[in-house]
Design a protein around this motif. Structure first.
Motif, PDB file in Angstrom:
ATOM      1  N   PHE A  73       4.136  -3.397  -7.315  1.00 24.76           N
ATOM      2  CA  PHE A  73       3.151  -2.857  -6.953  1.00 24.76           C
ATOM      3  C   PHE A  73       2.433  -4.659  -6.815  1.00 24.76           C
ATOM      4  O   PHE A  73       2.737  -5.812  -7.357  1.00 24.76           O
ATOM      5  CB  PHE A  73       2.592  -2.555  -8.062  1.00 24.76           C
ATOM      6  N   ALA A  74       0.976  -4.296  -6.053  1.00 26.82           N
ATOM      7  CA  ALA A  74       0.287  -5.974  -5.532  1.00 26.82           C
ATOM      8  C   ALA A  74      -0.229  -6.393  -7.137  1.00 26.82           C
ATOM      9  O   ALA A  74      -0.473  -5.171  -8.187  1.00 26.82           O
ATOM     10  CB  ALA A  74      -0.340  -6.091  -4.885  1.00 26.82           C
ATOM     11  N   LYS A  77      -3.033  -4.345  -9.124  1.00 27.92           N
ATOM     12  CA  LYS A  77      -3.433  -2.535  -7.953  1.00 27.92           C
ATOM     13  C   LYS A  77      -2.469  -1.914  -8.599  1.00 27.92           C
ATOM     14  O   LYS A  77      -1.456  -1.806  -9.473  1.00 27.92           O
ATOM     15  CB  LYS A  77      -2.823  -3.316  -6.991  1.00 27.92           C
ATOM     16  N   ASN A  79      -1.610   1.377  -6.372  1.00 26.24           N
ATOM     17  CA  ASN A  79      -1.939   2.119  -5.280  1.00 26.24           C
ATOM     18  C   ASN A  79      -0.075   1.868  -4.488  1.00 26.24           C
ATOM     19  O   ASN A  79       0.123   0.141  -4.439  1.00 26.24           O
ATOM     20  CB  ASN A  79      -2.953   1.858  -4.285  1.00 26.24           C
ATOM     21  N   GLU A  81       2.441   1.447  -1.904  1.00 31.39           N
ATOM     22  CA  GLU A  81       2.113   0.403  -0.611  1.00 31.39           C
ATOM     23  C   GLU A  81       3.109   1.394   0.366  1.00 31.39           C
ATOM     24  O   GLU A  81       3.720   2.113   0.183  1.00 31.39           O
ATOM     25  CB  GLU A  81       2.663  -1.016  -0.337  1.00 31.39           C
ATOM     26  N   THR A  82       2.637   1.192   1.821  1.00 34.37           N
ATOM     27  CA  THR A  82       3.206   2.081   2.447  1.00 34.37           C
ATOM     28  C   THR A  82       5.214   1.935   2.282  1.00 34.37           C
ATOM     29  O   THR A  82       6.290   3.115   2.566  1.00 34.37           O
ATOM     30  CB  THR A  82       3.257   2.171   4.022  1.00 34.37           C
ATOM     31  N   LYS A  83       5.448   0.205   2.001  1.00 38.03           N
ATOM     32  CA  LYS A  83       6.548   0.609   1.848  1.00 38.03           C
ATOM     33  C   LYS A  83       7.851   0.997   0.936  1.00 38.03           C
ATOM     34  O   LYS A  83       8.629   1.140   1.543  1.00 38.03           O
ATOM     35  CB  LYS A  83       6.867  -0.958   2.679  1.00 38.03           C
ATOM     36  N   TYR A  84       7.180   1.359   0.040  1.00 37.91           N
ATOM     37  CA  TYR A  84       7.836   2.000  -0.928  1.00 37.91           C
ATOM     38  C   TYR A  84       7.806   3.484  -0.946  1.00 37.91           C
ATOM     39  O   TYR A  84       8.756   4.354  -1.714  1.00 37.91           O
ATOM     40  CB  TYR A  84       7.232   1.943  -2.433  1.00 37.91           C
TER      41      TYR A  84
END
Length: 175
Positions: A73-74, A77, A79, A81-84
């Motif tokens: 995660f960032a 954050k 949420n 991320e799409t790459k995961y």
């Protein structure tokens, strides 16, 4: 003299009974065949020739070893991320195909922030992964979302890379 002899008889009898019970065989059967030890060499050397006993293979837990089991995660954050999404999809697919499988989704944070804040953030991250896996077919009863906050770091340093390594949810398969 008779009194001394009579007081030792019960003790000797108890020892004899315990010795007899200690040598009793168990009624349970071994789950795997046990190989007998080879006879000792004729020269009675210090080395023993004992045959190896094969232990049963461990049951594989989870998808193939090449399927990642962490979602990162960032900063600050929760949420996904799409790459995961492929990581979540592969693990959710495994859970859908194996209804008896169970995972613990362990939310983690980097060391910055208070203990309470990081526990809450780790829980939000674990919940986000759980929700995404549920949308892809995993049953809620197969998953448990928990938070370790900053208590279980992978990287101990204070660099940006170390912090990034610690902001994650680990997908841990349980027995």
């Amino acid at each position: 003299m008779k009194r001394h002899l009579l007081s030792t008889v019960p003790a000797a009898l108890a020892l004899a009974v315990l010795g007899t019970l200690g040598g009793c065989a168990s009624s349970s059967k071994p789950t795997a065949p046990v190989q007998a030890a080879a006879p000792a060499p004729a020269n009675h050397s210090a080395q023993s020739s004992v045959a190896a006993v094969q232990a049963p293979a461990e049951e594989n837990l989870g998808p193939a070893p090449n399927v990642p089991r962490s979602v990162f995660f960032a900063f600050d954050k929760y949420n996904v991320e799409t790459k995961y999404r492929p990581v979540i999809a592969d693990n959710a697919q495994y859970l859908g195909a194996h209804p008896a499988a169970h995972v613990q989704l362990q939310g983690n944070t980097d060391a910055r922030g208070s203990r309470e804040y990081n526990l809450a953030l780790g829980q939000k991250r674990a919940d986000a992964v759980m929700n995404a896996m549920e949308l892809l077919g995993a049953k809620p009863a197969q998953m448990e979302a928990i938070s370790f906050g900053k208590e279980k770091p992978k990287a101990m340093g204070t660099s940006a890379a170390d912090y990034a390594e610690n902001r994650r949810v680990d997908i841990v398969y349980q027995r």
